[in-house]
Design a protein around this motif. Structure first.
Motif, PDB file in Angstrom:
ATOM      1  N   LEU A  57      40.657  38.935  34.098  1.00  0.00           N
ATOM      2  CA  LEU A  57      41.476  38.426  35.307  1.00  0.00           C
ATOM      3  C   LEU A  57      42.019  39.491  36.099  1.00  0.00           C
ATOM      4  CD1 LEU A  57      43.640  35.618  33.309  1.00  0.00           C
ATOM      5  CD2 LEU A  57      42.083  35.113  35.239  1.00  0.00           C
ATOM      6  N   ALA A  58      42.201  40.440  35.583  1.00  0.00           N
ATOM      7  CA  ALA A  58      42.299  41.830  36.411  1.00  0.00           C
ATOM      8  C   ALA A  58      41.085  42.183  37.045  1.00  0.00           C
ATOM      9  CB  ALA A  58      42.821  42.985  35.308  1.00  0.00           C
ATOM     10  N   ASN A  59      39.828  42.241  36.555  1.00  0.00           N
ATOM     11  CA  ASN A  59      38.585  42.250  37.073  1.00  0.00           C
ATOM     12  C   ASN A  59      38.525  41.323  38.306  1.00  0.00           C
ATOM     13  OD1 ASN A  59      37.288  44.930  36.564  1.00  0.00           O
ATOM     14  ND2 ASN A  59      36.344  43.909  34.763  1.00  0.00           N
ATOM     15  N   LEU A  60      38.794  40.167  38.021  1.00  0.00           N
ATOM     16  CA  LEU A  60      38.715  39.408  39.114  1.00  0.00           C
ATOM     17  C   LEU A  60      39.462  39.356  40.236  1.00  0.00           C
ATOM     18  CD1 LEU A  60      38.331  35.997  37.374  1.00  0.00           C
ATOM     19  CD2 LEU A  60      36.430  36.969  38.625  1.00  0.00           C
ATOM     20  N   SER A 183      49.465  34.220  38.400  1.00  0.00           N
ATOM     21  CA  SER A 183      49.722  32.742  37.826  1.00  0.00           C
ATOM     22  C   SER A 183      48.746  32.394  36.661  1.00  0.00           C
ATOM     23  CB  SER A 183      49.667  31.484  38.810  1.00  0.00           C
ATOM     24  OG  SER A 183      48.276  31.574  39.328  1.00  0.00           O
ATOM     25  N   ALA A 184      47.403  32.996  36.592  1.00  0.00           N
ATOM     26  CA  ALA A 184      46.595  32.570  35.667  1.00  0.00           C
ATOM     27  C   ALA A 184      46.780  33.521  34.228  1.00  0.00           C
ATOM     28  CB  ALA A 184      45.376  32.741  35.770  1.00  0.00           C
ATOM     29  N   LEU A 185      47.679  34.493  34.375  1.00  0.00           N
ATOM     30  CA  LEU A 185      47.580  35.615  33.164  1.00  0.00           C
ATOM     31  C   LEU A 185      48.405  34.768  32.076  1.00  0.00           C
ATOM     32  CD1 LEU A 185      49.001  38.710  34.731  1.00  0.00           C
ATOM     33  CD2 LEU A 185      46.562  38.569  33.868  1.00  0.00           C
ATOM     34  N   ALA A 331      37.167  28.833  37.894  1.00  0.00           N
ATOM     35  CA  ALA A 331      37.803  28.427  39.045  1.00  0.00           C
ATOM     36  C   ALA A 331      38.574  29.630  39.994  1.00  0.00           C
ATOM     37  CB  ALA A 331      39.262  27.596  38.413  1.00  0.00           C
ATOM     38  N   TRP A 332      38.848  30.582  39.214  1.00  0.00           N
ATOM     39  CA  TRP A 332      39.238  31.717  40.028  1.00  0.00           C
ATOM     40  C   TRP A 332      38.134  32.477  40.726  1.00  0.00           C
ATOM     41  CZ3 TRP A 332      43.846  32.754  41.767  1.00  0.00           C
ATOM     42  CH2 TRP A 332      45.115  32.161  40.989  1.00  0.00           C
ATOM     43  N   ILE A 333      36.703  32.606  40.001  1.00  0.00           N
ATOM     44  CA  ILE A 333      35.698  32.926  40.649  1.00  0.00           C
ATOM     45  C   ILE A 333      35.366  32.337  41.912  1.00  0.00           C
ATOM     46  CG2 ILE A 333      33.234  33.427  40.384  1.00  0.00           C
ATOM     47  CD1 ILE A 333      33.813  33.798  37.316  1.00  0.00           C
ATOM     48  N   ASN A 334      35.480  31.024  41.695  1.00  0.00           N
ATOM     49  CA  ASN A 334      35.163  30.044  42.901  1.00  0.00           C
ATOM     50  C   ASN A 334      36.079  30.240  44.275  1.00  0.00           C
ATOM     51  OD1 ASN A 334      33.759  28.094  44.282  1.00  0.00           O
ATOM     52  ND2 ASN A 334      35.120  26.547  43.798  1.00  0.00           N
ATOM     53  N   PHE A 335      37.586  30.476  43.823  1.00  0.00           N
ATOM     54  CA  PHE A 335      38.451  30.656  44.698  1.00  0.00           C
ATOM     55  C   PHE A 335      38.233  32.088  45.474  1.00  0.00           C
ATOM     56  CE2 PHE A 335      42.766  32.379  45.848  1.00  0.00           C
ATOM     57  CZ  PHE A 335      43.023  31.477  46.856  1.00  0.00           C
TER      58      PHE A 335
END
Length: 692
Positions: A57-60, A183-185, A331-335
């Motif tokens: 997630l941090a990398n994203l 919010s995803a962590l 989903a976060w990649i897409n966002f």
């Protein structure tokens, strides 16, 4: 919120885009998300971020691809100065990070200017490890396919070590588009429910039925002796269904060497140890359960004193959990407008692939908390032994063949099956690791269903040649050995002082081996090792190309047991015996074999040069090993020459076939039977001495 990160990294007047280490923190290392793969069979662990979910997630957040390297720290974070402007994100347990006096929110991408100072601060808990991602990643050179640091192996990251004050970490180019992922962590805590799949070992073969129930009913505590190699748990003593491991060792936790899955909970003696990303690939301990893939990130955040409960789940529950995690990342990649690998672009998010439904094969059902039902179970037929295929978590299957005893015919059959799988390797198979009577196969579960792999293995098993008809072209390798090496005795001394002063193998492992094998003199142990013709039946036992070997002639098979609990330190290239097996330790680290001496390196990682063999592991499956006694001084000279690339192992072409073994067993049948009987009596006498 989407953050544009496409501007080039801007450096200061020096022209260097680097991070300067002002204070290193504790165990701060360079890690990437994916780690290494494909070398588990020679004892190279995957390494990579221990809490790979938080790090992903941090990398994203900073727009990096899956391969982008960042920093992992433990308990206390580093203080860093940036010589170039960039974008950063902290995650994991780094909840007290401060940039130029301003507190950072984990998961939120933050711009840093040239000259900016970041203090990751204390990781006071909950959680154990903090992460830093930097746009473009930390641009150290990859080693064996990854930038991740493997400290015990002394490679990867920054010179294979934790950071030191004054280090300079090169920055890569700019990242892509990032976003706020706070919010995803995942939530960190001090009491955890850790989901596991039961098996591949269990009740009633290894544990009693109530012992298996107790394993999952117990409350466990994370021991302070935990690190990236493994998480030790303290709690009740396992309830064993047997008194010993036979030829594999005196303790009931001992099994013939078999590969561990990452996340496997092995019972090292009476102590559960969860195999970490820097853990050993091959060893001789029972594995009653495996942490599911979706929960492996938790292992990186387990803090000494944390409470843990092991919660058994089924394969479909494990796969649903993995699909949910992948859907979150997708989903976060897409966002952020990136593709599955984190590159710029809006096409191909892969969400549909990640969240597809799995149908569970009815053969995957099991009795509650017992030995899991095999996916495949076939009786002996023709020249193939009986064998089973069981799940070892949701990302591995374990083939076990023959009876629970050492049998070179079975070992040869496993090798031939492994070769057949390599020749017919389907997409999604990531690791193929041979054990003594087992074969562990890891899969990418987005590409290959483990139950489908089991069907392929059953098909290939029917095509394996008769092992008794096969002649292998191998090598005979002569290794110098210094018996009673001072470093071997230092390992014994440390163990007696700090681990178990009353262990029956203290103060002298060789004297213990003498008693166990009914030998008259201590020197007889050394004479047998020097006389024996050993056969390598496994690589990577205790890391980095380390061989586990057995004498071809049964008369030379010394029998002993492994330490319980294990040593915390073993010198590199120590030579030890556990069960009937001999091992050369590939590197400095923990261990459990009874030590007899030291030899030369079996692993050598040298810079690439034209004409030089880049393969760092120096031994191969089914090499024949002989040991030539030398003095300590002579050994040190040879060790230095091999490590520097000035010399190589002494080897010549040879062959091996089972017919050779059969001839020895027939010719010397009476002597072999008498020796085995004498050792059984000595074995029983030693056990009585422990209990008396």
């Amino acid at each position: 919120m989407t953050v544009a990160l496409s501007d080039p990294v801007r450096s200061d007047a020096s022209g260097d885009a680097v991070i300067e280490v002002v204070k290193p923190g504790i165990q701060t290392t360079v890690q990437d998300q994916a780690g290494r793969s494909g070398r588990w069979d020679v004892g190279v662990p995957p390494s990579g971020a221990f809490d790979d979910f938080s790090f992903a997630l941090a990398n994203l957040a900073v727009g990096n691809s899956r391969g982008g390297a960042g920093l992992e720290c433990v308990m206390v974070g580093p203080v860093l100065r940036f010589t170039a402007s960039s974008v950063i994100c902290v995650a994991g347990a780094a909840s007290n990070a401060v940039l130029d006096g301003t507190r950072l929110t984990p998961g939120v991408p933050t711009a840093v200017t040239a000259g900016g100072v970041l203090d990751l601060g204390k990781l006071a808990g909950p959680g154990m490890r903090g992460y830093l991602a930097v746009s473009g990643g930390i641009d150290v050179d990859p080693v064996l396919g990854s930038r991740s640091t493997f400290v015990l192996g002394k490679f990867g990251g920054l010179s294979g070590r934790a950071l030191q004050a004054g280090d300079r970490l090169p920055l890569g180019g700019s990242g892509g588009s990032g976003c706020d992922v706070s919010s995803a962590l995942p939530e960190l805590m001090s009491a955890w429910n850790l989901r596991v799949m039961v098996g591949p070992h269990g009740a009633p073969v290894h544990l009693t039925s109530d012992g298996a129930e107790a394993l999952f009913a117990a409350g466990w505590t994370v021991d302070h002796r935990s690190d990236r190699t493994g998480i030790r748990l303290t709690g009740p003593t396992p309830r064993w269904a047997r008194t010993d491991g036979g030829e594999a060792g005196l303790h009931p936790s001992n099994v013939h060497d078999s590969a561990y899955p990452v996340g496997g909970i092995m019972l090292s003696g009476d102590t559960p140890v969860i195999v970490g990303p820097d853990g050993p690939s091959l060893g001789g301990f029972v594995v009653p359960c495996v942490v599911i893939g979706a929960d492996r990130w938790i292992l990186g955040q387990l803090r000494p004193g944390d409470a843990v409960r092991l919660v058994p789940v089924s394969l479909d529950e494990a796969q649903t959990a993995s699909a949910a995690r992948r859907a979150t990342l997708a989903a976060w990649i897409n966002f952020a407008g990136m593709d599955q690998d984190g590159r710029n672009g809006t096409e191909g998010t892969g969400v549909d692939e990640f969240v597809h439904a799995w149908e569970v094969d009815p053969r995957e059902t099991r009795e509650p908390l017992g030995l899991p039902a095999p996916i495949v179970a076939l009786p002996p037929s023709g020249h193939h032994p009986d064998f089973t295929v069981r799940l070892a978590g949701d990302r591995h299957v374990l083939v076990e063949a023959g009876n629970v005893e050492f049998d070179l015919t079975v070992r040869m059959w496993v090798h031939l099956l492994a070769d057949a799988l390599r020749a017919n390797r389907p997409g999604g198979v990531t690791e193929i690791v041979e054990g003594v009577r087992s074969l562990l196969v890891a899969v990418d579960d987005t590409l290959l269903r483990p139950t489908h792999l089991a069907g392929l293995l059953a098909e290939l098993a029917g095509q394996v040649a008769d092992p008794t008809s096969v002649v292998l072209d191998v090598r005979e390798v002569t290794l110098p050995i210094a018996f009673d090496h001072p470093q071997a005795h230092e390992a014994m001394r440390r163990y007696q002082k700090s681990v178990n002063p009353t262990a029956p193998w203290c103060p002298d492992n060789v004297e213990f081996i003498r008693r166990m094998n009914d030998l008259a003199e201590r020197s007889d142990v050394f004479d047998i090792v020097a006389t024996a013709d050993y056969l390598v039946v496994g690589l990577g036992d205790v890391y980095l190309g380390a061989p586990v070997a057995v004498p071809i002639d049964p008369r030379h098979r010394l029998v002993t047991t492994k330490y319980n609990p294990a040593r915390t330190w073993t010198p590199q290239n120590a030579v030890g015996i556990g069960g009937i097996y001999l091992c050369v330790y590939g590197m400095e680290g923990p261990g459990g074999y009874q030590l007899v001496g030291r030899t030369v390196p079996v692993w050598r990682l040298l810079p690439d040069e034209p004409g030089r063999d880049p393969q760092p592991w120096l031994l191969r499956q089914f090499d024949r090993l002989r040991f030539a006694p030398v003095s300590t001084a002579e050994l040190e000279d040879t060790r230095a020459d091999i490590l520097a690339g000035r010399a190589d192992l002494v080897a010549r072409p040879a062959q091996f076939s089972l017919a050779e073994v059969a001839d020895i067993e027939v010719t010397h049948a009476a002597e072999i039977a008498a020796l085995r009987a004498g050792r059984r009596v000595a074995f029983a006498a030693e056990r009585a001495r422990w209990n008396g």
